[in-house]
Design a protein around this motif. Sequence first.
Motif, PDB file in Angstrom:
ATOM      1  N   ARG A  83       1.328  -1.316  -0.315  1.00 33.48           N
ATOM      2  CA  ARG A  83      -0.275  -0.317   0.570  1.00 33.48           C
ATOM      3  C   ARG A  83       1.119   1.143   0.333  1.00 33.48           C
ATOM      4  O   ARG A  83       1.073   2.118  -0.600  1.00 33.48           O
ATOM      5  CB  ARG A  83      -0.894   0.243   0.811  1.00 33.48           C
ATOM      6  CG  ARG A  83      -2.422  -1.192   0.478  1.00 33.48           C
ATOM      7  CD  ARG A  83      -2.873  -1.057   2.284  1.00 33.48           C
ATOM      8  NE  ARG A  83      -2.973  -0.570   3.510  1.00 33.48           N
ATOM      9  CZ  ARG A  83      -3.009  -2.059   4.320  1.00 33.48           C
ATOM     10  NH1 ARG A  83      -2.886  -3.335   3.272  1.00 33.48           N
ATOM     11  NH2 ARG A  83      -2.033  -2.211   5.237  1.00 33.48           N
ATOM     12  N   ILE A  84       1.852   1.211   0.907  1.00 25.87           N
ATOM     13  CA  ILE A  84       3.133   2.073   0.567  1.00 25.87           C
ATOM     14  C   ILE A  84       3.595   2.927  -0.449  1.00 25.87           C
ATOM     15  O   ILE A  84       3.698   3.063  -0.979  1.00 25.87           O
ATOM     16  CB  ILE A  84       4.149   2.191   1.389  1.00 25.87           C
ATOM     17  CG1 ILE A  84       2.881   2.527   2.865  1.00 25.87           C
ATOM     18  CG2 ILE A  84       5.365   3.302   1.746  1.00 25.87           C
ATOM     19  CD1 ILE A  84       3.997   1.862   4.216  1.00 25.87           C
ATOM     20  N   ALA A  85       3.324   1.458  -1.171  1.00 22.33           N
ATOM     21  CA  ALA A  85       4.602   1.852  -2.418  1.00 22.33           C
ATOM     22  C   ALA A  85       3.496   2.310  -3.667  1.00 22.33           C
ATOM     23  O   ALA A  85       3.827   3.084  -4.833  1.00 22.33           O
ATOM     24  CB  ALA A  85       4.908  -0.123  -3.362  1.00 22.33           C
ATOM     25  N   HIS A  90       1.647   6.760  -6.724  1.00 25.57           N
ATOM     26  CA  HIS A  90       0.216   7.071  -7.469  1.00 25.57           C
ATOM     27  C   HIS A  90       1.171   8.865  -6.583  1.00 25.57           C
ATOM     28  O   HIS A  90       1.300   9.686  -7.688  1.00 25.57           O
ATOM     29  CB  HIS A  90      -0.884   7.454  -6.330  1.00 25.57           C
ATOM     30  CG  HIS A  90      -1.662   8.393  -6.005  1.00 25.57           C
ATOM     31  ND1 HIS A  90      -2.703   8.846  -7.683  1.00 25.57           N
ATOM     32  CD2 HIS A  90      -2.078   9.998  -5.621  1.00 25.57           C
ATOM     33  CE1 HIS A  90      -3.490   9.753  -7.390  1.00 25.57           C
ATOM     34  NE2 HIS A  90      -3.294  10.224  -6.224  1.00 25.57           N
ATOM     35  N   THR A  91       1.831   9.116  -5.456  1.00 26.59           N
ATOM     36  CA  THR A  91       2.469  10.463  -5.422  1.00 26.59           C
ATOM     37  C   THR A  91       2.876  11.149  -6.931  1.00 26.59           C
ATOM     38  O   THR A  91       2.745  12.573  -7.510  1.00 26.59           O
ATOM     39  CB  THR A  91       2.967  10.794  -4.372  1.00 26.59           C
ATOM     40  OG1 THR A  91       1.460  10.456  -3.131  1.00 26.59           O
ATOM     41  CG2 THR A  91       3.096  11.920  -3.809  1.00 26.59           C
ATOM     42  N   LEU A  92       4.506  10.243  -7.096  1.00 29.58           N
ATOM     43  CA  LEU A  92       5.004  10.599  -8.242  1.00 29.58           C
ATOM     44  C   LEU A  92       4.481  10.880  -9.245  1.00 29.58           C
ATOM     45  O   LEU A  92       4.749  12.138 -10.178  1.00 29.58           O
ATOM     46  CB  LEU A  92       6.052   9.776  -8.352  1.00 29.58           C
ATOM     47  CG  LEU A  92       6.838   9.208  -7.264  1.00 29.58           C
ATOM     48  CD1 LEU A  92       8.128   7.936  -7.319  1.00 29.58           C
ATOM     49  CD2 LEU A  92       7.596  10.786  -6.709  1.00 29.58           C
ATOM     50  N   GLN A 100       8.275   9.764 -15.648  1.00 26.70           N
ATOM     51  CA  GLN A 100       7.376   8.596 -16.705  1.00 26.70           C
ATOM     52  C   GLN A 100       7.852   7.801 -16.618  1.00 26.70           C
ATOM     53  O   GLN A 100       8.804   7.019 -15.833  1.00 26.70           O
ATOM     54  CB  GLN A 100       6.769   8.978 -18.210  1.00 26.70           C
ATOM     55  CG  GLN A 100       8.551   8.882 -19.308  1.00 26.70           C
ATOM     56  CD  GLN A 100       8.601   9.733 -20.055  1.00 26.70           C
ATOM     57  OE1 GLN A 100       7.553   9.948 -20.730  1.00 26.70           O
ATOM     58  NE2 GLN A 100       9.364   9.056 -21.543  1.00 26.70           N
ATOM     59  N   GLY A 101       6.645   6.414 -16.712  1.00 29.79           N
ATOM     60  CA  GLY A 101       6.522   5.756 -16.707  1.00 29.79           C
ATOM     61  C   GLY A 101       7.557   5.199 -14.957  1.00 29.79           C
ATOM     62  O   GLY A 101       8.663   4.213 -15.223  1.00 29.79           O
ATOM     63  N   VAL A 102       6.655   5.116 -14.260  1.00 30.67           N
ATOM     64  CA  VAL A 102       7.371   5.079 -12.837  1.00 30.67           C
ATOM     65  C   VAL A 102       6.973   3.983 -12.276  1.00 30.67           C
ATOM     66  O   VAL A 102       6.148   3.264 -12.091  1.00 30.67           O
ATOM     67  CB  VAL A 102       6.550   6.064 -11.427  1.00 30.67           C
ATOM     68  CG1 VAL A 102       6.813   5.890 -10.690  1.00 30.67           C
ATOM     69  CG2 VAL A 102       6.678   7.786 -12.002  1.00 30.67           C
ATOM     70  N   ARG A 103       7.707   3.507 -11.671  1.00 28.23           N
ATOM     71  CA  ARG A 103       7.444   2.049 -10.924  1.00 28.23           C
ATOM     72  C   ARG A 103       7.901   1.718  -9.916  1.00 28.23           C
ATOM     73  O   ARG A 103       9.472   2.454  -9.438  1.00 28.23           O
ATOM     74  CB  ARG A 103       8.702   0.481 -11.808  1.00 28.23           C
ATOM     75  CG  ARG A 103       7.933   0.276 -13.133  1.00 28.23           C
ATOM     76  CD  ARG A 103       8.254  -1.086 -13.916  1.00 28.23           C
ATOM     77  NE  ARG A 103       9.718  -1.089 -13.839  1.00 28.23           N
ATOM     78  CZ  ARG A 103      10.316  -0.934 -14.661  1.00 28.23           C
ATOM     79  NH1 ARG A 103       9.749  -1.099 -15.913  1.00 28.23           N
ATOM     80  NH2 ARG A 103      11.994  -0.806 -14.283  1.00 28.23           N
ATOM     81  N   VAL A 104       7.364   1.030  -8.501  1.00 21.83           N
ATOM     82  CA  VAL A 104       7.691   1.534  -7.191  1.00 21.83           C
ATOM     83  C   VAL A 104       7.103  -0.297  -6.783  1.00 21.83           C
ATOM     84  O   VAL A 104       7.117  -0.039  -6.833  1.00 21.83           O
ATOM     85  CB  VAL A 104       7.023   2.012  -6.405  1.00 21.83           C
ATOM     86  CG1 VAL A 104       7.618   2.378  -4.767  1.00 21.83           C
ATOM     87  CG2 VAL A 104       7.264   4.039  -7.228  1.00 21.83           C
ATOM     88  N   GLN A 105       8.472  -0.150  -6.315  1.00 20.21           N
ATOM     89  CA  GLN A 105       8.299  -2.056  -5.698  1.00 20.21           C
ATOM     90  C   GLN A 105       9.108  -1.526  -4.162  1.00 20.21           C
ATOM     91  O   GLN A 105       9.813  -0.986  -3.652  1.00 20.21           O
ATOM     92  CB  GLN A 105       9.396  -2.641  -6.044  1.00 20.21           C
ATOM     93  CG  GLN A 105       8.579  -3.146  -7.473  1.00 20.21           C
ATOM     94  CD  GLN A 105      10.314  -4.087  -8.368  1.00 20.21           C
ATOM     95  OE1 GLN A 105      10.805  -3.564  -7.843  1.00 20.21           O
ATOM     96  NE2 GLN A 105       9.487  -5.567  -9.613  1.00 20.21           N
ATOM     97  N   ALA A 106       8.058  -2.562  -3.397  1.00 22.18           N
ATOM     98  CA  ALA A 106       8.220  -2.743  -1.538  1.00 22.18           C
ATOM     99  C   ALA A 106      10.370  -3.720  -2.181  1.00 22.18           C
ATOM    100  O   ALA A 106       9.540  -4.742  -3.007  1.00 22.18           O
ATOM    101  CB  ALA A 106       7.984  -3.556  -0.824  1.00 22.18           C
ATOM    102  N   LEU A 107      11.414  -3.709  -1.856  1.00 13.97           N
ATOM    103  CA  LEU A 107      12.288  -4.446  -1.236  1.00 13.97           C
ATOM    104  C   LEU A 107      12.294  -5.939  -0.305  1.00 13.97           C
ATOM    105  O   LEU A 107      11.840  -5.325   0.706  1.00 13.97           O
ATOM    106  CB  LEU A 107      13.362  -3.525  -1.062  1.00 13.97           C
ATOM    107  CG  LEU A 107      13.888  -2.632  -2.201  1.00 13.97           C
ATOM    108  CD1 LEU A 107      15.608  -1.531  -1.622  1.00 13.97           C
ATOM    109  CD2 LEU A 107      13.992  -3.361  -3.698  1.00 13.97           C
ATOM    110  N   ASP A 108      12.073  -6.614  -1.378  1.00 13.78           N
ATOM    111  CA  ASP A 108      13.014  -7.954  -0.491  1.00 13.78           C
ATOM    112  C   ASP A 108      13.579  -7.521   0.640  1.00 13.78           C
ATOM    113  O   ASP A 108      14.822  -7.684   0.927  1.00 13.78           O
ATOM    114  CB  ASP A 108      12.103  -9.065  -0.567  1.00 13.78           C
ATOM    115  CG  ASP A 108      11.534  -9.472  -1.791  1.00 13.78           C
ATOM    116  OD1 ASP A 108      10.335  -9.207  -1.799  1.00 13.78           O
ATOM    117  OD2 ASP A 108      11.944  -9.751  -3.279  1.00 13.78           O
ATOM    118  N   GLY A 109      13.129  -7.955   2.241  1.00 17.72           N
ATOM    119  CA  GLY A 109      14.116  -8.496   3.273  1.00 17.72           C
ATOM    120  C   GLY A 109      14.523  -7.418   3.778  1.00 17.72           C
ATOM    121  O   GLY A 109      15.172  -7.286   5.255  1.00 17.72           O
TER     122      GLY A 109
END
Length: 152
Positions: A83-85, A90-92, A100-109
């Motif tokens: 949800r934070i990601a 959305h904010t960016l 453009q083409g923004v992708r956000v991922q939570a980092l594992d570990g």
Amino acid sequence: MRPPSLLERLLGDSPAEAGRSPRAAADRLRRALAHDIERLLNTRCAWPPERLQRWPRAARSVLALGMPDPAAETGDSLAARRRIAEHIHHTLCVHEPRLQGVRVQALDGRDAAFSIEAALRHGTDGSGLHFDAEVLPGSRHYAVLPAIGPRA
């Protein structure tokens, strides 16, 4: 002679940048963008997007600038980090017009750490930008730095 515009300074097209290496200009651009993203993520929006659904133009205005209150996101679960990601994405997408083409991922570990990938909307070389964002423990503030090394 007129002073260089903000876009000229960011892209390294100003006369003052002519003698500097392209790598130095690119590094300066990444640091400047990381700083601006950090400031945006540490800004709290007055009204969350769901409250502004009836007013789509207001949802893209200063009323909705920034991130929702992080206190609403509880727990360190994978669902909370996703949800934070989504909030970061959305904010960016809404408030950072240079990307453009923004992708956000939570980092594992890594709790509260995120990877942000994007491209400059008006970039000339087509290379992607990579940033590491982390929620600082105890403060709910974000620290954003350009990522070191290529992403897999």
